[in-house]
Design a protein around this motif. Structure first.
Motif, PDB file in Angstrom:
ATOM      1  N   LEU A 114       0.812  -1.216   0.000  1.00 10.78           N
ATOM      2  CA  LEU A 114       0.000   0.000   0.000  1.00 10.78           C
ATOM      3  C   LEU A 114       0.846   1.267   0.000  1.00 10.78           C
ATOM      4  CD1 LEU A 114      -2.738   1.320  -0.015  1.00 10.78           C
ATOM      5  CD2 LEU A 114      -2.881   0.984   2.461  1.00 10.78           C
ATOM      6  N   HIS A 115       1.769   1.366   0.939  1.00  4.78           N
ATOM      7  CA  HIS A 115       2.613   2.564   0.969  1.00  4.78           C
ATOM      8  C   HIS A 115       3.457   2.659  -0.303  1.00  4.78           C
ATOM      9  CE1 HIS A 115       2.505   2.406   5.667  1.00  4.78           C
ATOM     10  NE2 HIS A 115       1.316   2.523   5.116  1.00  4.78           N
ATOM     11  N   GLY A 116       4.005   1.525  -0.730  1.00  5.46           N
ATOM     12  CA  GLY A 116       4.810   1.517  -1.949  1.00  5.46           C
ATOM     13  C   GLY A 116       4.007   1.970  -3.155  1.00  5.46           C
ATOM     14  N   ALA A 117       2.766   1.479  -3.267  1.00  2.00           N
ATOM     15  CA  ALA A 117       1.904   1.896  -4.372  1.00  2.00           C
ATOM     16  C   ALA A 117       1.627   3.393  -4.294  1.00  2.00           C
ATOM     17  CB  ALA A 117       0.594   1.103  -4.344  1.00  2.00           C
ATOM     18  N   TYR A 118       1.345   3.882  -3.099  1.00  2.00           N
ATOM     19  CA  TYR A 118       1.035   5.307  -2.933  1.00  2.00           C
ATOM     20  C   TYR A 118       2.186   6.183  -3.421  1.00  2.00           C
ATOM     21  CZ  TYR A 118      -0.748   9.585  -0.835  1.00  2.00           C
ATOM     22  OH  TYR A 118      -1.223  10.853  -0.657  1.00  2.00           O
ATOM     23  N   TYR A 119       3.390   5.875  -2.969  1.00  2.00           N
ATOM     24  CA  TYR A 119       4.524   6.717  -3.331  1.00  2.00           C
ATOM     25  C   TYR A 119       4.854   6.618  -4.820  1.00  2.00           C
ATOM     26  CZ  TYR A 119       5.179   7.221   1.688  1.00  2.00           C
ATOM     27  OH  TYR A 119       4.993   7.494   3.028  1.00  2.00           O
ATOM     28  N   MET A 120       4.719   5.444  -5.393  1.00  2.00           N
ATOM     29  CA  MET A 120       4.971   5.292  -6.825  1.00  2.00           C
ATOM     30  C   MET A 120       3.941   6.050  -7.654  1.00  2.00           C
ATOM     31  SD  MET A 120       7.558   3.593  -8.058  1.00  2.00           S
ATOM     32  CE  MET A 120       8.891   2.567  -7.416  1.00  2.00           C
ATOM     33  N   VAL A 121       2.678   5.922  -7.280  1.00  2.00           N
ATOM     34  CA  VAL A 121       1.617   6.622  -8.000  1.00  2.00           C
ATOM     35  C   VAL A 121       1.825   8.136  -7.894  1.00  2.00           C
ATOM     36  CG1 VAL A 121      -0.869   7.122  -7.985  1.00  2.00           C
ATOM     37  CG2 VAL A 121      -0.058   4.759  -7.848  1.00  2.00           C
ATOM     38  N   GLN A 122       2.152   8.602  -6.706  1.00  2.00           N
ATOM     39  CA  GLN A 122       2.372  10.030  -6.503  1.00  2.00           C
ATOM     40  C   GLN A 122       3.542  10.546  -7.338  1.00  2.00           C
ATOM     41  OE1 GLN A 122       4.101  11.406  -2.720  1.00  2.00           O
ATOM     42  NE2 GLN A 122       2.294  12.730  -2.503  1.00  2.00           N
TER      43      GLN A 122
END
Length: 254
Positions: free
Chosen positions: A116-124
């Motif tokens: 979840l955190h990894g996805a958030y930072y990549m998407v951002q």
């Protein structure tokens, strides 16, 4: 028809499983591809080689998506190599199966940080680059049927995949004004490294197959068409959507 001709596609978790299939599938459709990977050097190199054999450019960038710094580095390396970022496929994820009552804190934290955190930072990070480019873009996140159903040994995993699905819905609203489309795919039971040990039991595998109307478990390549479609101009009016790719398992469970 090459649906991603001239596009640059970045894929996290791209050395194995769904990410690898998506990376090679994007190249077959005319894209140059950058893959992020955590540990499998040989598999990353072989993925790059397969893409280059298709006549497309490719790079592999090693990094743990759980580290927020990895996202910025991955996007920067993609821009350095190809000049821009048109599509991000946020795929990296883990699922260490474990019972709920004695779930180790470290397992919960690691699963959330990667999935979840990894996805958030990549998407951002990808969105920031797309906004700077000023020409829109596409983000496709690999969620899971687990975003919609529970799992006895996945109490740490299912919330992260529900979060990824929700992230795409909110990002679609936040980024629509920039011409950036955000969608998720929800795979069912796909035969990847995540679940190979869990499905090594022939009886369990047969049971899972029996719950799937199409009569088989999925392969990573089954996600290529849906991901490429969502990434392409054919889906130019699709955003905030979630596409089940599960052989009918979810509707059968209802």
């Amino acid at each position: 028809m090459k649906l991603l001709e001239g596009k640059t596609v970045l894929v996290t978790g791209g050395s194995t499983g769904i990410g690898r299939a998506a990376a090679i599938g994007a190249a077959r459709h005319g894209a140059d591809v950058a893959i992020n990977y955590a540990s499998s050097d040989n598999k990353a190199r072989s993925c790059v080689a397969e893409i280059e054999a298709l006549g497309q450019r490719a790079i592999a960038v090693k990094g743990d998506v759980a580290d927020p710094a990895t996202s910025g580095e991955f996007i920067a390396r993609g821009v350095e190599a190809f000049g821009r970022v048109d599509v991000l496929v946020s795929n990296a994820g883990i699922c260490p199966f474990h019972a709920f009552l004695d779930m180790p804190v470290e397992t919960v934290d690691r699963t959330f940080r990667v999935n979840l955190h990894g996805a958030y930072y990549m998407v951002q990070a990808a969105a920031r680059q797309m906004v700077e480019q000023g020409e829109g873009g596409v983000i496709v996140a690999v969620s899971s049927i687990s975003a919609l159903v529970g799992g006895e040994f996945q109490t740490h995993y299912t919330p992260t995949k529900a979060g990824v699905h929700s992230l795409m819905q909110s990002a679609a609203i936040a980024l629509g004004k920039h011409g950036i489309r955000c969608n998720s795919v929800l795979p069912g039971t796909i035969l990847t490294e995540i679940n190979k040990d869990d499905l090594a039991d022939d009886a369990k595998r047969a049971y899972m197959e029996s719950r799937t109307p199409l009569g088989r478990l999925g392969q990573p390549e089954d996600l290529v068409g849906p991901i490429v479609f969502l990434a392409s101009d054919m889906a130019e009016y699709v955003t905030g959507a979630a596409l089940l790719v599960d052989g009918g398992m979810f509707v059968n469970l209802q």
